[in-house]
Design a protein around this motif. Structure first.
Motif, PDB file in Angstrom:
ATOM      1  N   ARG A   1       7.897   3.244   4.588  1.00 40.42           N
ATOM      2  CA  ARG A   1       6.509   3.444   4.178  1.00 40.42           C
ATOM      3  C   ARG A   1       6.052   2.157   3.492  1.00 40.42           C
ATOM      4  O   ARG A   1       6.577   1.786   2.443  1.00 40.42           O
ATOM      5  N   VAL A   2       5.061   1.502   4.086  1.00 43.28           N
ATOM      6  CA  VAL A   2       4.735   0.124   3.720  1.00 43.28           C
ATOM      7  C   VAL A   2       3.315   0.024   3.161  1.00 43.28           C
ATOM      8  O   VAL A   2       2.374   0.624   3.704  1.00 43.28           O
ATOM      9  N   LEU A   3       3.178  -0.749   2.101  1.00 41.41           N
ATOM     10  CA  LEU A   3       1.870  -1.109   1.554  1.00 41.41           C
ATOM     11  C   LEU A   3       1.658  -2.599   1.767  1.00 41.41           C
ATOM     12  O   LEU A   3       2.420  -3.423   1.260  1.00 41.41           O
ATOM     13  N   ILE A   4       0.639  -2.951   2.560  1.00 43.69           N
ATOM     14  CA  ILE A   4       0.270  -4.343   2.783  1.00 43.69           C
ATOM     15  C   ILE A   4      -0.902  -4.671   1.869  1.00 43.69           C
ATOM     16  O   ILE A   4      -1.930  -3.990   1.899  1.00 43.69           O
ATOM     17  N   VAL A   5      -0.737  -5.711   1.050  1.00 42.66           N
ATOM     18  CA  VAL A   5      -1.703  -6.019  -0.008  1.00 42.66           C
ATOM     19  C   VAL A   5      -2.282  -7.411   0.193  1.00 42.66           C
ATOM     20  O   VAL A   5      -1.540  -8.392   0.305  1.00 42.66           O
ATOM     21  N   GLY A   6      -3.606  -7.514   0.234  1.00 45.07           N
ATOM     22  CA  GLY A   6      -4.279  -8.812   0.244  1.00 45.07           C
ATOM     23  C   GLY A   6      -4.232  -9.422  -1.136  1.00 45.07           C
ATOM     24  O   GLY A   6      -4.689  -8.816  -2.111  1.00 45.07           O
TER      25      GLY A   6
ATOM     26  N   SER B   1       4.500   4.396  12.074  1.00 43.02           N
ATOM     27  CA  SER B   1       3.242   5.025  12.485  1.00 43.02           C
ATOM     28  C   SER B   1       2.098   4.548  11.593  1.00 43.02           C
ATOM     29  O   SER B   1       2.317   3.979  10.520  1.00 43.02           O
ATOM     30  N   HIS B   2       0.874   4.810  12.048  1.00 38.35           N
ATOM     31  CA  HIS B   2      -0.287   4.499  11.214  1.00 38.35           C
ATOM     32  C   HIS B   2      -0.186   5.217   9.860  1.00 38.35           C
ATOM     33  O   HIS B   2      -0.598   4.670   8.827  1.00 38.35           O
ATOM     34  N   GLU B   3       0.355   6.426   9.873  1.00 39.94           N
ATOM     35  CA  GLU B   3       0.469   7.208   8.639  1.00 39.94           C
ATOM     36  C   GLU B   3       1.454   6.593   7.653  1.00 39.94           C
ATOM     37  O   GLU B   3       1.393   6.884   6.448  1.00 39.94           O
ATOM     38  N   SER B   4       2.358   5.751   8.144  1.00 41.53           N
ATOM     39  CA  SER B   4       3.363   5.122   7.278  1.00 41.53           C
ATOM     40  C   SER B   4       2.934   3.748   6.778  1.00 41.53           C
ATOM     41  O   SER B   4       3.640   3.132   5.973  1.00 41.53           O
ATOM     42  N   LEU B   5       1.790   3.266   7.238  1.00 35.00           N
ATOM     43  CA  LEU B   5       1.306   1.931   6.891  1.00 35.00           C
ATOM     44  C   LEU B   5       0.008   2.037   6.112  1.00 35.00           C
ATOM     45  O   LEU B   5      -0.928   2.736   6.536  1.00 35.00           O
ATOM     46  N   HIS B   6      -0.061   1.334   5.005  1.00 40.43           N
ATOM     47  CA  HIS B   6      -1.206   1.443   4.109  1.00 40.43           C
ATOM     48  C   HIS B   6      -1.712   0.050   3.746  1.00 40.43           C
ATOM     49  O   HIS B   6      -0.927  -0.902   3.650  1.00 40.43           O
ATOM     50  N   LEU B   7      -3.026  -0.047   3.535  1.00 35.37           N
ATOM     51  CA  LEU B   7      -3.682  -1.335   3.294  1.00 35.37           C
ATOM     52  C   LEU B   7      -4.421  -1.316   1.965  1.00 35.37           C
ATOM     53  O   LEU B   7      -5.135  -0.354   1.644  1.00 35.37           O
TER      54      LEU B   7
ATOM     55  N   ASP C   1      -8.255   7.285  11.190  1.00 33.13           N
ATOM     56  CA  ASP C   1      -8.859   7.441   9.861  1.00 33.13           C
ATOM     57  C   ASP C   1      -7.995   6.668   8.863  1.00 33.13           C
ATOM     58  O   ASP C   1      -6.992   7.181   8.372  1.00 33.13           O
ATOM     59  N   LYS C   2      -8.390   5.442   8.595  1.00 33.92           N
ATOM     60  CA  LYS C   2      -7.565   4.548   7.773  1.00 33.92           C
ATOM     61  C   LYS C   2      -8.326   4.118   6.518  1.00 33.92           C
ATOM     62  O   LYS C   2      -9.236   3.305   6.581  1.00 33.92           O
ATOM     63  N   PRO C   3      -7.968   4.645   5.349  1.00 37.82           N
ATOM     64  CA  PRO C   3      -8.572   4.122   4.122  1.00 37.82           C
ATOM     65  C   PRO C   3      -8.024   2.730   3.812  1.00 37.82           C
ATOM     66  O   PRO C   3      -6.863   2.434   4.108  1.00 37.82           O
ATOM     67  N   VAL C   4      -8.864   1.887   3.240  1.00 38.56           N
ATOM     68  CA  VAL C   4      -8.438   0.572   2.769  1.00 38.56           C
ATOM     69  C   VAL C   4      -8.773   0.520   1.285  1.00 38.56           C
ATOM     70  O   VAL C   4      -9.944   0.652   0.904  1.00 38.56           O
ATOM     71  N   TYR C   5      -7.770   0.364   0.459  1.00 41.96           N
ATOM     72  CA  TYR C   5      -7.961   0.449  -0.980  1.00 41.96           C
ATOM     73  C   TYR C   5      -8.441  -0.878  -1.542  1.00 41.96           C
ATOM     74  O   TYR C   5      -7.837  -1.923  -1.296  1.00 41.96           O
ATOM     75  N   ALA C   6      -9.538  -0.821  -2.283  1.00 40.88           N
ATOM     76  CA  ALA C   6     -10.106  -2.001  -2.934  1.00 40.88           C
ATOM     77  C   ALA C   6      -9.729  -1.969  -4.411  1.00 40.88           C
ATOM     78  O   ALA C   6     -10.083  -1.025  -5.127  1.00 40.88           O
TER      79      ALA C   6
END
Length: 350
Positions: A26-31, A53-59, A122-127
């Motif tokens: 389960r991955v969090l990719i952070v800018g 999967s898309h569900e395992s990847l977070h931005l 449906d992909k949230p992107v956290y600011a």
């Protein structure tokens, strides 16, 4: 052992790729640096889709977006906003009229919209708002807990995140330093850092970056590099996402897109011609390279991080750097003149 070599080829897969594939669930990719940095993480995101999967990847993205409380998003903890197109479709056309700079500036929302309209995801992107490091760290900690994250990948659309603090000119160091300090506090077993688009930042020395890469390499922190090419599906998705997310707002990513199309020297992509002149940019194939690092090695190698983890604002970061650089006799206390050895020198003069 030739049999072992035949069974486990290493030339075609970086150490970074092998480590991530072995450990990431389960991955969090952070800018890291604000702006559109999270977009530079998309090639990594779509490569990870080969086994996740898309569900395992977070931005998530340290954001330059202003007045988030007035935009179509939801605050999930102090300073952290879930930007989600699904459920806010009716607000999409209003984003341009909301407060913010420059025109229609809300990269996190635009990216969420692209995932929905292009991929049906449906992909949230956290600011994450630029506040103090403890608050930024708490925001990322909340995301780690919410999504049970085991791997964080910090992505810099640029290379000044690999500046140690002893250089004459350090680029736009504040945001990167705050991101690195915040990520260092997370109780996550796997952390990586990625630099990209070398030569896209006007006040960053390519020579110094390469010197720093060598320093980190000697410490065992360099995990390989690769060049993005147009035949990669992940790169095609990346380009499409940028081009459908108000590309005029991101000169850095448009330089990468220019490079992967084989443009060279003083070239400006049509999407950003209203913002820059050709002499202000110098496109090279080096911009297409991604550089992968062990985050913990980079964190220990960087200077002043013990103080930066408690920085309360951008101004506080600047004050800490000034005080510590004076202590190390890197700069003059009174006029700021540089007295160290990593002089500013650009490889490609604009």
């Amino acid at each position: 052992d030739m049999a072992a070599v035949a069974q486990a080829p290493q030339l075609f897969a970086s150490t970074f790729a092998r480590r991530v594939q072995a450990c990431a669930k389960r991955v969090l990719i952070v800018g890291a640096g604000g702006g559109y940095d999270v977009f530079a993480g998309l090639p990594v995101y779509f490569e990870l889709l080969q086994f996740l999967s898309h569900e395992s990847l977070h931005l998530a993205n340290l954001t330059f977006t202003e007045h988030l409380e007035k935009k179509p998003c939801k605050e999930i903890c102090t300073g952290c906003y879930e930007s989600r197109y699904v459920g806010h479709e009716i607000d999409a056309e209003k984003v341009a009229s909301r407060l913010g700079w420059p025109t229609n500036y809300f990269p996190e929302f635009h990216l969420s919209k692209w995932f929905h309209t292009k991929l049906g995801v449906d992909k949230p992107v956290y600011a994450v708002a630029i506040t103090g490091v403890p608050t930024i760290a708490a925001a990322y900690a909340a995301l780690v807990k919410q999504h049970d994250i085991d791997t964080v990948i910090l992505i810099d659309a640029g290379v000044d995140s690999l500046f140690r603090g002893d250089e004459e000119v350090m680029g736009t160091y504040h945001e990167d330093a705050m991101s690195i300090a915040a990520i260092s506090t997370l109780a996550v077993p796997n952390k990586f850092m990625v630099c990209s688009i070398l030569g896209s930042e006007g006040r960053v020395s390519e020579y110094t970056f390469l010197e720093n890469v060598a320093e980190v390499q000697r410490l065992g922190g360099l995990l390989g590099s690769c060049m993005l090419t147009l035949d990669m599906k992940s790169v095609q998705f990346y380009e499409d996402a940028v081009l459908h997310s108000v590309p005029a707002n991101t000169t850095i990513n448009m330089q990468l897109i220019s490079a992967i199309h084989g443009n060279y020297a003083h070239y400006v992509h049509p999407a950003i011609k209203s913002r820059v002149d050709a002499p202000d940019m110098y496109i090279t194939p080096l911009m297409s390279m991604f550089w992968f690092f062990d985050f913990d090695v980079v964190f220990r190698w960087r200077l002043f991080m013990d103080r930066l983890v408690d920085a309360t604002s951008m101004n506080d970061v600047e004050r800490i750097y000034f005080e510590e650089r004076v202590k190390l006799k890197l700069i003059d206390k009174y006029n700021g003149a540089y007295k160290g050895t990593k002089k500013f020198n650009q490889m490609f003069l604009f």
